[in-house]
Design an enzyme around this catalytic site. Structure first.
Site, mmCIF file in Angstrom:
data_model
loop_
_atom_site.group_PDB
_atom_site.id
_atom_site.type_symbol
_atom_site.label_atom_id
_atom_site.label_comp_id
_atom_site.label_asym_id
_atom_site.label_seq_id
_atom_site.Cartn_x
_atom_site.Cartn_y
_atom_site.Cartn_z
ATOM 1 N NE ARG A 134 -4.168 -1.867 1.656
ATOM 2 C CZ ARG A 134 -4.177 -3.028 2.287
ATOM 3 N NH1 ARG A 134 -3.284 -3.278 3.214
ATOM 4 N NH2 ARG A 134 -5.084 -3.923 2.011
ATOM 5 C CE LYS A 156 -0.314 13.476 -14.954
ATOM 6 N NZ LYS A 156 -0.537 13.839 -16.363
ATOM 7 C CD GLU A 198 8.096 15.769 -22.660
ATOM 8 O OE1 GLU A 198 7.379 16.740 -22.352
ATOM 9 O OE2 GLU A 198 7.637 14.644 -22.966
ATOM 10 C CE LYS A 239 5.693 17.028 -14.230
ATOM 11 N NZ LYS A 239 5.831 15.787 -14.964
ATOM 12 C CD GLU A 249 -3.427 15.983 -16.407
ATOM 13 O OE1 GLU A 249 -2.300 15.504 -16.166
ATOM 14 O OE2 GLU A 249 -4.053 15.795 -17.453
ATOM 15 N NE ARG A 253 0.942 16.750 -13.150
ATOM 16 C CZ ARG A 253 1.497 15.917 -12.293
ATOM 17 N NH1 ARG A 253 1.086 15.892 -11.045
ATOM 18 N NH2 ARG A 253 2.473 15.117 -12.648
ATOM 19 C CG ASN A 257 -1.342 16.391 -20.713
ATOM 20 O OD1 ASN A 257 -0.407 15.699 -20.340
ATOM 21 N ND2 ASN A 257 -2.476 16.479 -20.046
ATOM 22 C CG HIS A 260 2.411 15.035 -23.994
ATOM 23 N ND1 HIS A 260 3.106 16.220 -24.135
ATOM 24 C CD2 HIS A 260 3.233 14.195 -23.315
ATOM 25 C CE1 HIS A 260 4.291 16.092 -23.539
ATOM 26 N NE2 HIS A 260 4.388 14.881 -23.046
ATOM 27 C CG HIS A 264 0.405 10.146 -25.304
ATOM 28 N ND1 HIS A 264 -0.289 10.516 -24.177
ATOM 29 C CD2 HIS A 264 1.718 10.215 -24.971
ATOM 30 C CE1 HIS A 264 0.571 10.787 -23.198
ATOM 31 N NE2 HIS A 264 1.786 10.622 -23.666
ATOM 32 C CG HIS A 279 7.290 10.228 -24.698
ATOM 33 N ND1 HIS A 279 5.930 10.024 -24.706
ATOM 34 C CD2 HIS A 279 7.490 11.343 -23.940
ATOM 35 C CE1 HIS A 279 5.336 10.953 -24.001
ATOM 36 N NE2 HIS A 279 6.258 11.768 -23.511
#
Ligand code: NAD
Length: 383
Positions: A134, A156, A198, A239, A249, A253, A257, A260, A264, A279
């Site tokens: 956990r 993330k 990036e 960031k 997000e 936030r 993207n 992206h 993606h 990427h």
């Protein structure tokens, strides 16, 4: 969030960016020689822990021994776990393998998973750390430029699904990030350039001065030295500010993207084949498309589009879909992948668009047909 300068024992300048998230706050250290100091930096913040170093088959022969020696020196008992390199490692199969290895090593909740690798290792290890017992402690030692400026910061974590990228995961913040800028010297030029996409992204989101600084300093950043440390620290600062403002997000936030949604979809359409596209290259094409799309919608000047494309091309990044080697991508497949993106709501797409360099905004009502016609118009060979 704040940024501090200090001089390490080794004499190398180290910048500290603090990510302000209440009880989940942590430091990002940026500078040279941090792998050698990793044991002492980790022991100072997480006394008494044991750890697993998770890395990939490319990074292990280059950097694992040095990190292992640094942990030994600080008395941190540890086991190495080496996984295959590449995007396909962000899968359920490898997650199961990693979780099993962590449990097999009898690590406890208070112990740490240390990710030594690029974004793939960081995302997968962070996810494992988030779910084993956990929630174990998590430390990032990002080894790619992309991971230093983006994926290691913000919590993330996750893996890919055959239905799309990053669709399975949790938010799990690290306790510490050590961005050793010397480690980037073993990265291929292509991977460095991919991470640089990036870096450019932060300028294009809301830091036009930073974009201008990059236009003047990109060669020095690629060469290494103080400009590289400066670039990584400024990206982490950018960031950290976004993450501190919107950890999960729910709002701004999403600006991160930029490029992206297209990126993606392109990665998924080439089935994550790194020979064809990595990427950051997908993000570079995506950012160019986002600017061309904004121009088509009458939001920005053609000059801004040219400036963005020129800068990306100056460092060898692709800006058009037809720059991807191999068979032509089918536009319908691409649209299908775009529609699978996490940013779709009731048939309308959420895109990051822009009103100029450094003036990005979240557009929640983008009509899929407009995107389709942009792809047809800007990629005539794909009709
Ligand atoms: P990666 O981890 O696959 O690394 C790229 C390649 O470089 C790999 O082959 C790796 O083995 C190699 N490599 C890494 N460091 C090296 C070094 N120092 N020397 C030699 N080789 C080295 O990919 P990446 O570009 O680092 O990260 C991409 C991933 O990050 C994607 O899965 C993306 O979804 C994810 N990402 C996550 C976030 C987030 O917020 N979590 C943000 C951006 C991207």
């Amino acid at each position: 969030m704040c940024i501090r300068d200090s001089v390490s024992d080794t004499g190398a300048d180290t910048r500290t960016v603090h990510v302000d998230l209440g009880a989940r706050s942590y430091d990002i250290l940026v500078g040279g020689g941090l792998v050698a100091r990793a044991g002492q930096e980790i022991a100072a913040r997480l006394p008494g822990i044991r750890a697993a170093i998770v890395t990939d088959a490319n990074v292990a022969p280059l950097h694992l021994d040095r990190l292992s020696a640094a942990l030994d020196e600080a008395g941190i008992g540890h086991v190495p776990i080496v996984l295959p390199a590449g995007e396909t490692t962000k899968s359920f199969d490898h997650l199961m393998q990693l979780v099993d290895a962590l449990l097999g090593a009898r690590l406890e909740r208070g112990d740490a998973v240390i990710a030594l690798g690029g974004g793939v290792i960081g995302d997968l290890s962070g996810f494992a750390a988030g779910i084993v017992r956990r929630g174990m402690r998590f430390v990032q030692l990002p080894t790619s430029l992309l991971a230093q400026v983006d994926s290691s910061v913000g919590g993330k974590t996750g893996i890919n699904s055959p239905r799309g990228k990053n669709l399975i995961g949790v938010f799990h913040q690290p306790a510490l990030v050590l961005a050793d800028t010397d480690i980037l010297s073993t990265l291929s030029r292509r991977e460095f350039a991919a991470g640089y996409a990036e870096v450019v992204k932060y300028g294009l989101i809301d830091r036009p001065d930073f974009f201008e600084w990059l236009e003047a300093n990109h060669a020095a950043i690629f060469a290494g030295g103080p400009a590289r440390v400066e670039a990584v620290a400024r990206c982490c600062e950018a960031k950290a500010a976004v993450v501190a403002d919107d950890e999960r997000e729910d709002g701004n936030r999403a600006l991160l993207n930029l490029g992206h949604t297209f990126g993606h979809a392109l990665e998924s359409a080439v089935r994550y084949d790194p020979e064809r596209l990595v990427h950051g290259e997908g993000v570079a094409i995506g950012m160019a498309l986002a600017h061309r799309f904004s121009h088509r919608l009458g939001l920005i000047d053609g000059q801004d589009v040219t400036r963005v494309e020129r800068h990306l091309q100056a460092v060898g990044l692709p800006t058009r879909i037809d720059a991807i080697p191999g068979p032509a991508l089918d536009v319908d497949t691409l649209m299908d992948r775009i529609a699978q993106d996490k940013k779709v709501s009731r048939g309308q797409l959420t895109f990051i668009l822009t009103r100029g360099i450094g003036q990005s905004f979240i557009a929640q009502d983008v009509v899929p047909d407009d995107v389709l016609s942009l792809i047809h118009i800007s990629e005539p060979t794909r009709r």
